[in-house]
Design a protein around this motif. Structure first.
Motif, PDB file in Angstrom:
ATOM      1  N   MET A 270       0.748  -1.020   0.102  1.00  0.00           N
ATOM      2  CA  MET A 270      -0.197  -0.157   0.091  1.00  0.00           C
ATOM      3  C   MET A 270       0.927   1.242  -0.002  1.00  0.00           C
ATOM      4  O   MET A 270       0.565   2.421  -0.392  1.00  0.00           O
ATOM      5  CB  MET A 270      -0.819  -0.199   1.248  1.00  0.00           C
ATOM      6  CG  MET A 270      -2.128   0.927   1.168  1.00  0.00           C
ATOM      7  SD  MET A 270      -3.139   0.573   2.522  1.00  0.00           S
ATOM      8  CE  MET A 270      -2.893   2.043   3.681  1.00  0.00           C
ATOM      9  N   ARG A 271       2.186   1.222   0.542  1.00  0.00           N
ATOM     10  CA  ARG A 271       2.934   2.473   0.735  1.00  0.00           C
ATOM     11  C   ARG A 271       3.701   2.686  -0.696  1.00  0.00           C
ATOM     12  O   ARG A 271       3.970   3.641  -1.136  1.00  0.00           O
ATOM     13  CB  ARG A 271       3.864   2.485   2.065  1.00  0.00           C
ATOM     14  CG  ARG A 271       4.351   3.563   2.238  1.00  0.00           C
ATOM     15  CD  ARG A 271       5.261   3.408   3.482  1.00  0.00           C
ATOM     16  NE  ARG A 271       4.497   3.315   4.720  1.00  0.00           N
ATOM     17  CZ  ARG A 271       4.118   4.746   5.541  1.00  0.00           C
ATOM     18  NH1 ARG A 271       4.548   5.845   4.946  1.00  0.00           N
ATOM     19  NH2 ARG A 271       3.336   4.700   6.443  1.00  0.00           N
ATOM     20  N   SER A 272       4.270   1.374  -1.045  1.00  0.00           N
ATOM     21  CA  SER A 272       5.046   1.416  -2.200  1.00  0.00           C
ATOM     22  C   SER A 272       4.483   1.557  -3.623  1.00  0.00           C
ATOM     23  O   SER A 272       4.910   1.875  -4.426  1.00  0.00           O
ATOM     24  CB  SER A 272       5.892   0.231  -2.144  1.00  0.00           C
ATOM     25  OG  SER A 272       5.226  -0.766  -2.393  1.00  0.00           O
ATOM     26  N   SER A 273       2.940   0.951  -3.544  1.00  0.00           N
ATOM     27  CA  SER A 273       2.353   1.043  -4.832  1.00  0.00           C
ATOM     28  C   SER A 273       2.786  -0.081  -5.635  1.00  0.00           C
ATOM     29  O   SER A 273       2.906  -0.135  -6.702  1.00  0.00           O
ATOM     30  CB  SER A 273       2.308   2.304  -5.533  1.00  0.00           C
ATOM     31  OG  SER A 273       1.685   3.153  -4.840  1.00  0.00           O
ATOM     32  N   ARG A 274       3.630  -1.182  -5.001  1.00  0.00           N
ATOM     33  CA  ARG A 274       3.955  -2.157  -5.725  1.00  0.00           C
ATOM     34  C   ARG A 274       3.284  -3.329  -5.609  1.00  0.00           C
ATOM     35  O   ARG A 274       2.533  -3.709  -4.454  1.00  0.00           O
ATOM     36  CB  ARG A 274       5.418  -2.533  -5.211  1.00  0.00           C
ATOM     37  CG  ARG A 274       6.333  -3.576  -6.021  1.00  0.00           C
ATOM     38  CD  ARG A 274       7.730  -3.514  -5.499  1.00  0.00           C
ATOM     39  NE  ARG A 274       8.581  -2.346  -5.733  1.00  0.00           N
ATOM     40  CZ  ARG A 274       8.954  -1.741  -4.617  1.00  0.00           C
ATOM     41  NH1 ARG A 274       8.806  -1.879  -3.474  1.00  0.00           N
ATOM     42  NH2 ARG A 274       9.778  -0.833  -5.248  1.00  0.00           N
ATOM     43  N   ILE A 275       3.051  -4.348  -6.428  1.00  0.00           N
ATOM     44  CA  ILE A 275       2.166  -5.604  -6.088  1.00  0.00           C
ATOM     45  C   ILE A 275       3.047  -6.818  -6.694  1.00  0.00           C
ATOM     46  O   ILE A 275       3.839  -6.769  -7.481  1.00  0.00           O
ATOM     47  CB  ILE A 275       0.954  -5.427  -7.309  1.00  0.00           C
ATOM     48  CG1 ILE A 275       0.153  -4.638  -6.940  1.00  0.00           C
ATOM     49  CG2 ILE A 275       0.228  -6.850  -7.379  1.00  0.00           C
ATOM     50  CD1 ILE A 275      -1.094  -4.478  -7.780  1.00  0.00           C
ATOM     51  N   TYR A 276       3.084  -7.582  -5.705  1.00  0.00           N
ATOM     52  CA  TYR A 276       3.731  -9.146  -5.831  1.00  0.00           C
ATOM     53  C   TYR A 276       2.798 -10.086  -6.110  1.00  0.00           C
ATOM     54  O   TYR A 276       1.629 -10.013  -5.572  1.00  0.00           O
ATOM     55  CB  TYR A 276       4.516  -9.299  -4.512  1.00  0.00           C
ATOM     56  CG  TYR A 276       5.555  -8.365  -4.100  1.00  0.00           C
ATOM     57  CD1 TYR A 276       6.889  -8.292  -4.738  1.00  0.00           C
ATOM     58  CD2 TYR A 276       5.188  -7.368  -3.051  1.00  0.00           C
ATOM     59  CE1 TYR A 276       7.752  -7.368  -4.177  1.00  0.00           C
ATOM     60  CE2 TYR A 276       6.017  -6.443  -2.884  1.00  0.00           C
ATOM     61  CZ  TYR A 276       7.486  -6.346  -3.460  1.00  0.00           C
ATOM     62  OH  TYR A 276       8.546  -5.462  -2.631  1.00  0.00           O
ATOM     63  N   VAL A 277       3.170 -11.041  -6.866  1.00  0.00           N
ATOM     64  CA  VAL A 277       2.535 -12.351  -7.233  1.00  0.00           C
ATOM     65  C   VAL A 277       2.995 -13.606  -6.743  1.00  0.00           C
ATOM     66  O   VAL A 277       4.377 -13.685  -7.169  1.00  0.00           O
ATOM     67  CB  VAL A 277       2.196 -12.341  -8.638  1.00  0.00           C
ATOM     68  CG1 VAL A 277       1.302 -13.699  -8.926  1.00  0.00           C
ATOM     69  CG2 VAL A 277       1.510 -11.128  -9.070  1.00  0.00           C
ATOM     70  N   PHE A 278       2.226 -14.408  -5.832  1.00  0.00           N
ATOM     71  CA  PHE A 278       2.990 -15.478  -5.295  1.00  0.00           C
ATOM     72  C   PHE A 278       2.406 -16.926  -5.653  1.00  0.00           C
ATOM     73  O   PHE A 278       1.058 -16.666  -6.015  1.00  0.00           O
ATOM     74  CB  PHE A 278       2.789 -15.673  -3.655  1.00  0.00           C
ATOM     75  CG  PHE A 278       3.754 -14.613  -2.998  1.00  0.00           C
ATOM     76  CD1 PHE A 278       4.774 -15.091  -2.402  1.00  0.00           C
ATOM     77  CD2 PHE A 278       3.327 -13.350  -2.684  1.00  0.00           C
ATOM     78  CE1 PHE A 278       5.711 -14.107  -1.970  1.00  0.00           C
ATOM     79  CE2 PHE A 278       4.086 -12.503  -2.165  1.00  0.00           C
ATOM     80  CZ  PHE A 278       5.093 -12.789  -1.580  1.00  0.00           C
TER      81      PHE A 278
END
Length: 466
Positions: free
Chosen positions: A101-109
């Motif tokens: 939420m803070r970095s605006s990055r999304i990770y996919v696991f």
């Protein structure tokens, strides 16, 4: 090959059929670094009471960056894929889509081949999200019939205030960011949570605030000036257009979690309001559709609890009371019980909402709290208070964690909130399980929980319960 052409067995046409599914054996819990000094992480927790490792962390994946602030993650696909409108008949509930939420990055696991050993397989950088959508601060992930929906809390610009936040879509197989969802947003300017009724073809969304109002902590002047969100927005789901706003009243600050009835024949749902600035009480509102128009009624109020100023954090000393601070709600799959987290007073409440207009308190446990600091049933300490809630499919277990958001944690609980996960048994009685206490340590806060095979705040159903 034939097996690959069958729907995922964790997809269920109706909520009642989902309740009959195999119980969860593990969960995935988002861990955040309170001071951003180390990477956030995804933990795998053993939920099987028959296991020698019940209540223990089986595995942890540390992220490659710092400062992400993991929040409300979700699956790439769920029971909504069984919709007659779905173009993806043979999807699997396989990938976890985890926003920072803070970095605006999304990770996919990827949770296969071993669900207890998820692997980070893709990272979507904030520049791509901003370029394709104009949005930042991704917050909540929901899987829909045609893809992944992600709500955001910010627009463009360094502080996320250039343009309103909204929802964007991702491809549920390639994870490509496709673009913003709204074709006509109407008067909507703030965002938080969203959910829908698929057969009835509408979406509901709520409001928190813009990044300058939450990233450095709550802004007292904005709160007392009633400048946080206080409205519900209703949308035509297929046409992607805004159709109606219900203002709950400016004093009802921070309308957060949206929980519609799981049975799509029931056109109602609930939203939690953090605080009423006139009296510090929290509230739950029931929204419903009648004769084509949406309406909302306050159906639950939870009062503040008096407290001596010396026992209160600086933010609350002038009030002489602890507000409940309802930070999450969750609805069981049978639409019977609504669970309400009172993060400020340290209470988890259960309401019988069989009649959604007349909820009845049907159980309560005390744990944590700004003043009470009530210990866990095992006698171990519990910092913070009940925060994110996740209900098992059969409705018999209610999991919860204790961290809200790093800067808010510091304001309300200056002594710190070491990450803990607990569970209440909810089959008749409502009580904490003394044998389940997951200690993530002082280096992590614990936030969202996702259950193996789906849970009550993940799936949306396409068919009525028989």
């Amino acid at each position: 090959m034939i097996e690959n052409l069958r729907p995922d067995p964790t997809f269920h046409p109706s909520a009642r059929l989902a309740m009959e599914a195999e119980p969860e054996h593990i969960c995935y819990t988002a861990l955040l670094s309170p001071d951003h000094s180390r990477p956030d992480a995804l933990a795998v927790v053993d939920l099987d009471p028959r296991s020698a490792k019940y209540g223990q962390v089986l595995h942890r994946v540390d992220l490659p960056n710092t400062g992400d602030e993991l929040h409300h993650f979700g699956w790439n696909a769920c029971s909504s894929a069984l919709s007659p409108l779905s173009g993806h008949a043979f999807l699997q509930r396989r990938y976890l889509v985890v926003p920072g939420m803070r970095s605006s990055r999304i990770y996919v696991f990827d949770t296969q081949p071993d669900p207890a050993q998820p692997r980070l397989v893709k990272t979507i950088e904030p520049e791509e999200i901003l370029r394709k959508t104009g949005y930042s601060r991704p917050h909540t992930v929901h899987c829909g019939p045609e893809g992944i929906y992600v709500s955001t809390l910010g627009g463009a610009g360094p502080d996320g205030t250039e343009g309103p936040p909204g929802i964007f879509l991702m491809d549920c197989q390639t994870f490509e960011v496709l673009g913003r969802w709204e074709l006509d947003r109407g008067p909507q300017k703030l965002h938080y949570d969203f959910w829908w009724n698929l057969p009835r073809d509408y979406m509901v969304s709520s409001e928190w605030g813009l990044p300058p109002q939450f990233e450095k902590g709550i802004v007292p002047e904005d709160l007392l000036g009633n400048k946080y969100g206080h409205a519900l927005h209703f949308w035509d789901l297929r046409e992607r257009r805004h159709v109606q706003t219900i203002d709950l009243g400016a004093n009802h600050q921070m309308a957060l979690e949206i929980r519609p009835a799981h049975d799509p024949t029931r056109e109602y749902g609930f939203v939690g309001v953090v605080v009423d600035t006139t009296n510090l009480e929290a509230s739950i509102w029931t929204w419903y559709r009648e004769k084509g128009k949406f309406q909302a009624r306050k159906t639950i109020t939870i009062p503040p609890e008096p407290a001596a100023a010396e026992n209160l954090p600086a933010l609350l000393k002038g009030f002489g009371a602890v507000p409940p601070l309802v930070s999450d709600i969750d609805l069981s799959l049978d639409d019977r019980h609504l669970y309400v987290a009172c993060w400020g007073t340290g209470e988890l409440r259960r309401y019988d909402v069989s009649d959604p207009m007349e909820p009845k308190l049907a159980g309560s446990v005390r744990i944590g709290g700004i003043v009470n600091h009530a210990p866990h049933a095992s006698g171990k300490p519990f910092g913070g208070g009940p925060q994110m809630i996740e209900v098992s499919r059969d409705g018999e277990r209610v999991y919860f964690t204790n961290s809200l958001y790093s800067t808010w944690d510091t304001q309300f609980y200056p002594e710190g909130i070491p990450g803990v996960q607990a569970v209440c048994k909810s089959n008749g009685s409502f009580e904490l399980d003394p044998a389940f206490y997951v200690d993530f340590g002082a280096n992590y806060g614990a936030h969202q929980v996702r259950l193996q095979g789906g849970d009550c705040s993940t799936d949306s159903f396409c068919y009525p319960s028989a």
